[in-house]
Design a protein around this motif. Sequence first.
Motif, PDB file in Angstrom:
ATOM      1  N   SER A 226       0.840  -1.211   0.000  1.00 22.75           N
ATOM      2  CA  SER A 226       0.000   0.000   0.000  1.00 22.75           C
ATOM      3  C   SER A 226       0.866   1.248   0.000  1.00 22.75           C
ATOM      4  N   VAL A 227       1.914   1.229   0.826  1.00 23.27           N
ATOM      5  CA  VAL A 227       2.817   2.392   0.853  1.00 23.27           C
ATOM      6  C   VAL A 227       3.519   2.556  -0.486  1.00 23.27           C
ATOM      7  N   MET A 228       3.957   1.461  -1.088  1.00 22.28           N
ATOM      8  CA  MET A 228       4.662   1.552  -2.370  1.00 22.28           C
ATOM      9  C   MET A 228       3.736   2.048  -3.471  1.00 22.28           C
ATOM     10  N   VAL A 229       2.471   1.619  -3.455  1.00 15.05           N
ATOM     11  CA  VAL A 229       1.510   2.098  -4.459  1.00 15.05           C
ATOM     12  C   VAL A 229       1.281   3.596  -4.298  1.00 15.05           C
ATOM     13  N   ASP A 233       2.291   6.462  -7.073  1.00 16.89           N
ATOM     14  CA  ASP A 233       1.361   7.459  -7.615  1.00 16.89           C
ATOM     15  C   ASP A 233       1.905   8.878  -7.428  1.00 16.89           C
ATOM     16  N   ALA A 234       2.477   9.114  -6.233  1.00 18.23           N
ATOM     17  CA  ALA A 234       3.032  10.455  -5.996  1.00 18.23           C
ATOM     18  C   ALA A 234       4.219  10.742  -6.912  1.00 18.23           C
ATOM     19  N   ALA A 235       5.067   9.724  -7.147  1.00 22.10           N
ATOM     20  CA  ALA A 235       6.221   9.931  -8.030  1.00 22.10           C
ATOM     21  C   ALA A 235       5.778  10.187  -9.459  1.00 22.10           C
ATOM     22  N   ALA A 249      10.556  10.105  -3.760  1.00 19.19           N
ATOM     23  CA  ALA A 249       9.510   9.088  -3.643  1.00 19.19           C
ATOM     24  C   ALA A 249      10.000   7.731  -4.137  1.00 19.19           C
ATOM     25  N   MET A 250      10.752   7.728  -5.249  1.00 21.80           N
ATOM     26  CA  MET A 250      11.276   6.472  -5.761  1.00 21.80           C
ATOM     27  C   MET A 250      12.277   5.845  -4.784  1.00 21.80           C
ATOM     28  N   ALA A 299       4.046   8.546   2.420  1.00 23.28           N
ATOM     29  CA  ALA A 299       3.084   7.995   1.467  1.00 23.28           C
ATOM     30  C   ALA A 299       1.831   8.852   1.328  1.00 23.28           C
ATOM     31  N   GLY A 300       1.710   9.938   2.108  1.00 22.30           N
ATOM     32  CA  GLY A 300       0.566  10.827   1.967  1.00 22.30           C
ATOM     33  C   GLY A 300      -0.437  10.726   3.079  1.00 22.30           C
TER      34      GLY A 300
END
Length: 424
Positions: A226-229, A233-235, A249-250, A299-300
């Motif tokens: 979930s954090v990676m998704v 998206d942010a990247a 982010a990457m 992650a937002g």
Amino acid sequence: MTEAAPARAARAVWPVRAVWLVRAAWPVRAARPLPRARRLRLPPLVADALLPGLLLLTVLTPRAPGEFPVAVALTAALALPLVWRRRAPRAVFGAVTAAACVQWLLGVPLPAGLAVLVALYTVAAHSGRRGALVAAAVVEAGAALACLRWTTGGAFLIPFVGLTAMVVAATALGVNARTTRVCLAALEERAARLEQQRDQRARLAAAEERTRITREMHDIVTHNLSVMVALTDAAVYARHRSPDRATAAMLQISETGRQALTDMRRSLGVLRAGEPDAERHPLPGIAQLEALADQLCAAGLPTRVEILGGHTQLPATAQLTVYRLVQEALTNTLKHTPAGTRAEVRIRCTAGTVTVDVTDTGPRPPRPSATPPGHGPGPGHGIAGMRERAAAYGGKLEAGPLPGGGWGVRTRLFLDGGGEAASA
């Protein structure tokens, strides 16, 4: 008449000379049994017919010509029923006793009278204690009558003592055989029951271990993915407007992936001996909640952690449970709430309890009707796994919407086992 008296007196003491036949009826265990391939295995009926066959041969002893037909008939009546002594011990004992009574009435002493002792042994070996005592009393009475009839010159005591000793020996051997058989059967039953319980405990332990690993994998994979998704998206969104933020982010995605691999190796390390990552990296606990909050902030999901009370003395397993509960609750918030949602984690530690409160400000989407009540929005095992973790410490997890909006997850873990009494 005078010459026949010594011969009759000699025949009156035949039971003393026939002790070896009683011993033949008792199974003797060899000190070193033969290998299975060399053992002589006879059919049960043939094995039971060996002793009656030996008794039938005793009819060949010298006797008066007029007594021979009667001796043959009585010997057959005494010996032949012993073939079925293991199948019907009481009936065989009755038949042999009746034949011995006829023998006493006719006044014909026979070596085959030893069949009464064999029948007595069989009754004692296959009947209860009361049946063995009754049969022994009957045979003892017959021994007294035989000594009264066939002893001469007042020599009653010596034959009677010898016959009494054989009656006691046959009864004792039979009772001992029955006791040994019952004890062996009880031991075999207990061994089978213990083996069944051992297998059942092994199956329960395996199921519990599978459940534990499933929970760990679910929490690790779901949270990190979930954090990676969210970071991906942010990247993607910031790659043109802010390349530096996209790069950060990457890099955070890479770090999250490495952390996920480390957590998986650590959780699976118990299945493989000598796993280095399981020893090099300690289990996550309450002290790692700040790092978890930072990861979710990147992650937002802005997250604030508040820890009240000392947690350094808590068991490592309890701290791991608290960490997984908070991780799963925040992962659900990240997955099911819109942007702008804020989360707050409050941990209160006391001497015997740990209270976990996780709240957020975001609304949840409507729950599908197929989802069981209390399992949170959408299908999955997150809330169910959290309930299982809390139940391991006697806690009851509550998850649902808050009165002022948002969602909350609350539970209390009892570290001293008092939760069982409280929940009961």
